[in-house]
Design a protein around this motif. Structure first.
Motif: not given
Length: 1179
Positions: A610-615, A625-627, A667-671
């Motif tokens: 429950w929060g804003l994900p780190i993109p 990491p890909l950002m 790739y996979e999404k960060g959590t």
């Protein structure tokens, strides 16, 4: 030019519909026993008032008031014992059914009349007033009309996790006081309320459950109580939906409470950190910081909450009193010294140890070094037998000696030289210094780890190593401490942290695997070390320790992979910006400066759902990491449209920009989600930077003192990192709310003060009455909020008393202006000196109150108003004014007006005895009698008699000059007081405004239907020009009045007099100038400045000398010295008889055949007023 000159010509007094008299209610007001004295002399002035007739009550009848109340003076205001209440009591007796003879003049007494209630009835009236504001959109109306520039107080978002407490009340009311003041100052006030909605909206007392696992992933959230089956079916999206629902429901409840406090805000458009537009703005801030190189991922120790299973920022910690740790003094056996220092400790090997002290024994398995301070001196000591006077049993829970102490021979210890005496006393062991050496000599010596038997080095630490406690040698575990981590980087030490997310040892800890580091794991480490003869002493140690501020449970330091914001590159810019901000109180600058200057990198990632994900996306194989700008901008656009839930329900392919679609499978999404302080710390961008009418930076931030390490700092860091300047121009901090004994509120102590209970009352209304919001707001204004403040039942009762006194003051003003007409206003030049002095005092008060608002020192405003109401008004001006307000006589009537009135009634005068411009002076009964006997009117067969003439005189006769002059002053006080108290007591001020017996017109010609449309009182330079010598003189008069009262009290005690009106005062003054001025006041041209009216006695005589006969005949006397001049005071019985109407004593009583019981002044009034029967015929 008269200050009423700009009043509309067609002003008229509002006359309510015929109604019964309201029931009288005795007042419980108390007059404080403070000495009357001249008010502050340095002043500003207020340019009073533009009126237009007809009451605003007629326009807004929301209060359902249909009746006037006709009340005696004592019901409007309490008075001192000494003052006479003659006309009041006479009218009251008559109204209670006593003989007509005893109350036959009651109809001639001008008693106060007002629709304004004596009691606030706050539980009913405040909601009615708030509905009136809402129905007419008063806040928006005032903002839209104001043209003095913007004022933006940016609201710090409270956490949406439960009911409001007194800290919330203090915070929001302070903000509202400031905003309402700025509205009166013609600013366009913009106040957008906000809420922090992410993180753990948790209420831990059995109402909410924190727990959800999905494989090895922690999902983490706060939900309503769920059974086990329900939790198994809970997906991240379902969890987020429940958390969002809970947060929004809490926001709705808290918003309703804030509105009941009387807080004005843009309630229809609040900002919530869960709103998609807000989240998109936050992503943009994060992206800017990332692209500038301020965001990085690394493994380092962070505050970790096992109870929340997440990393925490410093601002999410609290340090409760009473935490006790299990500390140990342990021995690490040395095995070697550097080859260059072989001879340094050669004589002590192999029996030499490093003595360390730690409050976290569970970190010893992760030990990688022992650190010393290069600047300190260390000693090799030999330990001898246990001292005879110290005995530590195994059952002593506070201290316990280790097994090694019982050994026949103990090894040599190395400790800091300065600590040898302290340790000797603590351990009860004789320590003999065998050798000393510097800390630098110990660098690169080696010792054997007491658990895993690996060799570890001695290293040089920093200034954190002192001799204030411990041994001067620090056990160093880089995976479990910030200083340890920094030292470890310097020496390349391994970053070892064998602890999992639950705070339990991992397999790396071998024999301790699975044990809770804060519980049985800690005990197991201590037991193991003691068995290995590595503990000198175990001791309970009470100190401040970091707790999770939400779960209220201890945290640990633990090295994990996290995202960090590097502060190093912009720390100096932040420090410079702090110096350009105005901090209130000033010492707040030192606090935030020290916290910012020592700020380590900010851990911004959280292991929550429950929060804003780190993109960020991670390569499946390399974990890189890909950002970048493209991915961040794409995520931002998605979240702006769909909200952050999209991160969970959209595929990686859809979340990546077009150019990455072909490689999406890699790739996979960060959590991780962002720290809630990054959420709220981005509000300047999401609110100030996005909403119309707002400006960046904000004019003001206002929060509790704990926000120096919270919202103030997170907002500063994000703003500096992206915009290069602070998001605020000024910052105000307030303290915490304690009970009235100064203790922290706690349900277990039963000392919690609930704002809802203050307003609405508790179950037992006698013990916990409902005071309404204004009493709570008055309390906020009364305290010095820059420190901790106290509240409780006794304090609330005191606030209620102050409020009632103020309400009584305003009711007195309203009641005595019931017949006020603007055209009756007396110009400043014609006002009696006492009235000019009163206006001068009023200007002082308004000026000083304005300074209090401008400097945000509301407690000074509280003090100024309280003194002004109790001393300057109640004890002096109002006390004196009652006589001329209630029993003052009528003034002359112009025959020109009489003629015009008769013509309008169908009569016209013949050419006769009086010219059309002749005045009939009703102060001369003979002239009045001639008028009644000689004037004749004819026409259309009608013949007017004295009854018709009296009707015309009653219509055209104006109130006496002294009453009109007093009402001129009262009107100024009413309009100024109602406005200057409005920011603090808006419901009371609006209640007064809706009961004005006239309309108030502002400078642009519009009518101010609401108090906040009226603007702040303008400065009146003419009132401020009251000469300094007059200020001094009236100061002496007030002091003299106080001394006269003392002698009157002596005379009363001696049974010479009862009421002060039974007295005649004699004065002898050594100062000729003062004596001359007092003599003039004895024969003043107007009744208001007469000295006997000021003393509330029937006569005053200033005697030129104290001859023996005078002194002998006066039994009650007194003396005092004023500025080296001696004043003699004597009191005797007043001359003459008592007037039945005003209770003054006068030799004229008995001189008038028709009214033998009246004095000359009262006869002149009664002579032109019709009897009750005649009045009925006239009407």
């Amino acid at each position: 030019m008269s200050f009423f000159k700009s009043v509309a010509a067609n002003s008229s007094v509002f006359t309510p519909r015929e109604a019964k008299m309201a029931m009288r209610q005795p007042s419980t007001y108390r007059v404080l026993s403070q000495r009357a004295g001249s008010s502050l002399r340095k002043t500003t002035s207020v340019n009073l008032l533009y009126f237009r007739g007809s009451s605003s009550v007629r326009v807004f009848s929301f209060l359902n008031i249909a009746r006037y109340s006709s009340c005696s003076g004592e019901e409007f205001y309490s008075s001192s014992k000494r003052r006479s209440r003659g006309p009041v009591m006479a009218a009251k007796k008559a109204s209670q059914g006593q003989k007509e003879e005893e109350g036959r003049y009651k109809h001639t007494v001008d008693l106060p009349k007002t629709t304004f209630g004596m009691r606030a009835n706050a539980l009913v009236r405040e909601p009615e007033i708030q509905k009136l504001w809402d129905d007419h959109q008063v806040f928006k109306r005032v903002v839209d009309k104001n043209d003095g520039g913007n004022f933006v107080l940016h609201d710090g978002p409270p956490y949406a996790n439960g009911d409001l407490h007194m800290g919330h009340a203090l915070n929001k009311i302070l903000k509202d006081i400031i905003n309402r003041y700025k509205l009166l100052q013609n600013y366009k006030v913009h106040f957008v309320p906000g809420w922090d909605c992410h993180g753990l909206p948790i209420e831990l007392k059995g109402k909410w459950v924190l727990a959800y696992f999905s494989g090895s992933n922690w999902v983490g959230a706060v939900l309503q109580s769920l059974d086990q089956d329900a939790r198994k079916d809970l997906t991240p999206l379902k969890l987020r939906a429940k958390a969002a629902k809970f947060a929004k429901a809490t926001v709705k409840a808290q918003m309703s409470s804030f509105q009941r406090f009387g807080v004005w805000a843009d309630w229809n458009n609040p900002y919530l950190t869960l709103d998609p537009k807000y989240e998109a703005a936050q992503i943009e801030v994060f992206g800017e910081m990332a692209l500038k190189g301020h965001i990085y991922r690394g493994r380092k120790p962070v505050h970790w909450s096992p109870s929340s299973r997440t990393a925490l920022a410093e601002a999410e910690l609290e340090y409760p009193e009473g935490h006790v740790s299990r500390s140990i003094y342990a021995l690490f056996r040395m095995v070697s010294t550097p080859s260059s220092k072989d001879s340094l400790l050669e004589e002590f090997f192999p029996d030499i140890c490093l003595a360390i002290w730690t409050t976290t024994p569970w970190t010893v398995p992760a030990n990688a070094a022992v650190a010393v301070n290069a600047k300190l001196q260390y000693a090799v000591v030999e330990a001898k037998s246990l001292s005879e006077d110290v005995h530590l049993s195994a059952g002593n829970k506070k201290k316990r000696l280790g097994n090694i102490v019982t050994e026949p021979k103990m090894p040599f210890f190395i400790v800091a030289s300065d600590l040898v005496p302290t340790l000797e006393a603590k351990w009860g062991i004789k320590l003999i210094v065998k050798k000393t050496l510097s800390g630098s000599d110990l660098e690169n010596c080696r010792y054997v780890h007491p658990i895993n038997n690996m060799e570890c080095p001695v290293v040089i630490g920093g200034d954190y190593i002192t001799t204030e406690s411990g041994t001067g040698l620090v056990h160093t575990a880089p995976g479990h401490g910030q200083e340890d981590y920094v030292t470890g980087l310097k020496y390349g030490l391994p970053l070892y942290s064998p602890v999992d997310d639950d705070g339990k040892f991992t397999e790396e800890a071998v024999q301790f695997n699975g044990l809770d580091v804060l519980g049985d794991g800690n005990a197991a480490v201590v037991k193991y070390l003691d068995e290995k003869l590595s503990i000198i002493m175990e001791e309970s140690y009470e100190h401040k320790y970091p707790y999770d501020w939400r779960t209220k449970k201890p945290t640990i330091f633990r090295a994990t992979e996290q995202w960090f914001a590097s502060v190093e590159e912009f720390r100096q810019a932040a420090m410079d910006a702090i110096g350009h901000v105005k901090w209130i109180p000033a010492q707040a600058q030192n606090r935030i400066s020290s916290m910012t200057s020592s700020r380590s990198d900010w851990c911004i990632s959280r292991q929550r759902t429950w929060g804003l994900p780190i993109p960020v996306f991670y390569h499946v194989t390399s974990r890189e990491p890909l950002m970048n700008k493209e991915t961040i901008d794409h995520i931002k656009s998605i979240i702006a449209q769909k909200g952050s839930d999209a991160w969970w329900y959209m595929t990686v392919e859809d979340l990546l920009p077009e150019e990455y679609r072909d490689t999406a499978s890699e790739y996979e999404k960060g959590t991780d989600t962002m720290d809630v302080w990054f959420d709220s710390g981005s509000s300047w961008a999401a609110v100030l930077g996005e909403r119309d009418g707002l400006n960046f930076p904000a004019d003001l931030y206002l929060e509790g003192t704990d926000q120096h390490r919270g919202w103030f700092q997170s907002s500063l860091l994000t703003s500096i990192a992206t915009k290069g300047k602070a998001p605020y121009s000024s910052v105000i901090t307030h303290g915490f709310v304690l009970d009235e004994k100064g203790l922290k509120m706690s349900k277990s102590l039963g000392n919690v003060v609930d704002p809802h209970t203050i307003i609405e009352g508790g179950k037992n209304q006698k013990e916990a009455p409902g005071y309404g919001a204004d009493i709570m707001r008055l309390w906020v204004s009364s305290v010095d909020y820059t420190g901790d403040v106290m509240i409780g039942p006794q304090i609330l009762r005191q606030m209620s008393d102050v409020y009632r006194k103020l309400r009584g003051t305003l009711r007195y003003l309203l009641g005595n202006l019931h017949d006020w007409k603007v055209e009756n206003a007396v110009s400043y030049q014609e006002l009696p000196m006492i009235d000019r002095h009163a206006l001068f005092q009023l200007e002082n008060v308004v000026k000083n109150i304005r300074e209090g608002y401008e400097n945000y020192q509301f407690f000074k405003i509280f003090q100024i108003i309280q003194r002004f109401v109790n001393v300057d008004l109640s004890n002096f001006y109002f006390d004196i004014a009652k006589d001329r307000l209630y029993v003052g006589h009528k003034s002359s009537v112009s025959l020109k007006n009489v003629t015009e009135s008769f013509i309008s009634l169908g009569h016209w005068p013949s050419t006769g005895s009086f010219g059309v411009n002749t005045d009939i002076s009703v102060t001369n009964p003979i002239n009045l009698s001639m008028a009644l006997g000689v004037l004749r009117f004819s026409g259309k067969g009608l013949c007017a008699d004295s009854l018709v003439l009296k009707k015309v005189i009653m219509k055209n006769g104006t109130t006496s000059f002294t009453r009109r002059s007093c009402q001129t002053v009262l009107a100024a006080h009413l309009l100024s007081l109602s406005r200057v108290i409005a920011p603090i007591l808006p419901h009371l001020a609006e209640d007064v405004w809706q009961n004005l017996p006239f309309q108030y017109t502002i400078k642009d010609g519009s009518i101010a239907g609401f108090v906040f449309e009226s603007k702040w009182p303008s400065v009146n330079e003419k009132w401020l020009a009251f000469p300094a010598e007059e200020v001094d003189f009236w100061g002496k008069v007030l002091e003299l009045r106080t001394e006269v009262n003392k002698v009157l009290e002596i005379a009363r005690t001696g049974k010479l007099i009862g009421s002060s009106l039974e007295a005649k005062v004699y004065l002898h003054v050594s100062d000729a100038s003062l004596a001359s001025r007092l003599l003039e006041m004895c024969s003043a041209n107007n009744d208001a400045d007469a000295l006997h009216r000021i003393f509330l006695t029937s006569q005053v005589e200033v005697v030129p000398s104290l001859d023996h006969e005078l002194v002998q005949n006066i039994s009650h006397t007194g003396e005092y010295v004023v500025e080296d001049d001696r004043v003699w005071i004597g009191v005797s019985r007043a001359d003459g008889s008592k007037c039945e109407r005003c209770w003054n004593y006068s030799p004229q009583v008995g001189s008038f055949t028709e009214h033998p019981t009246l004095c000359g002044r009262c006869f002149n009034v009664v002579g032109i007023q019709p009897t009750p029967a005649m009045a009925a015929a006239i009407s």
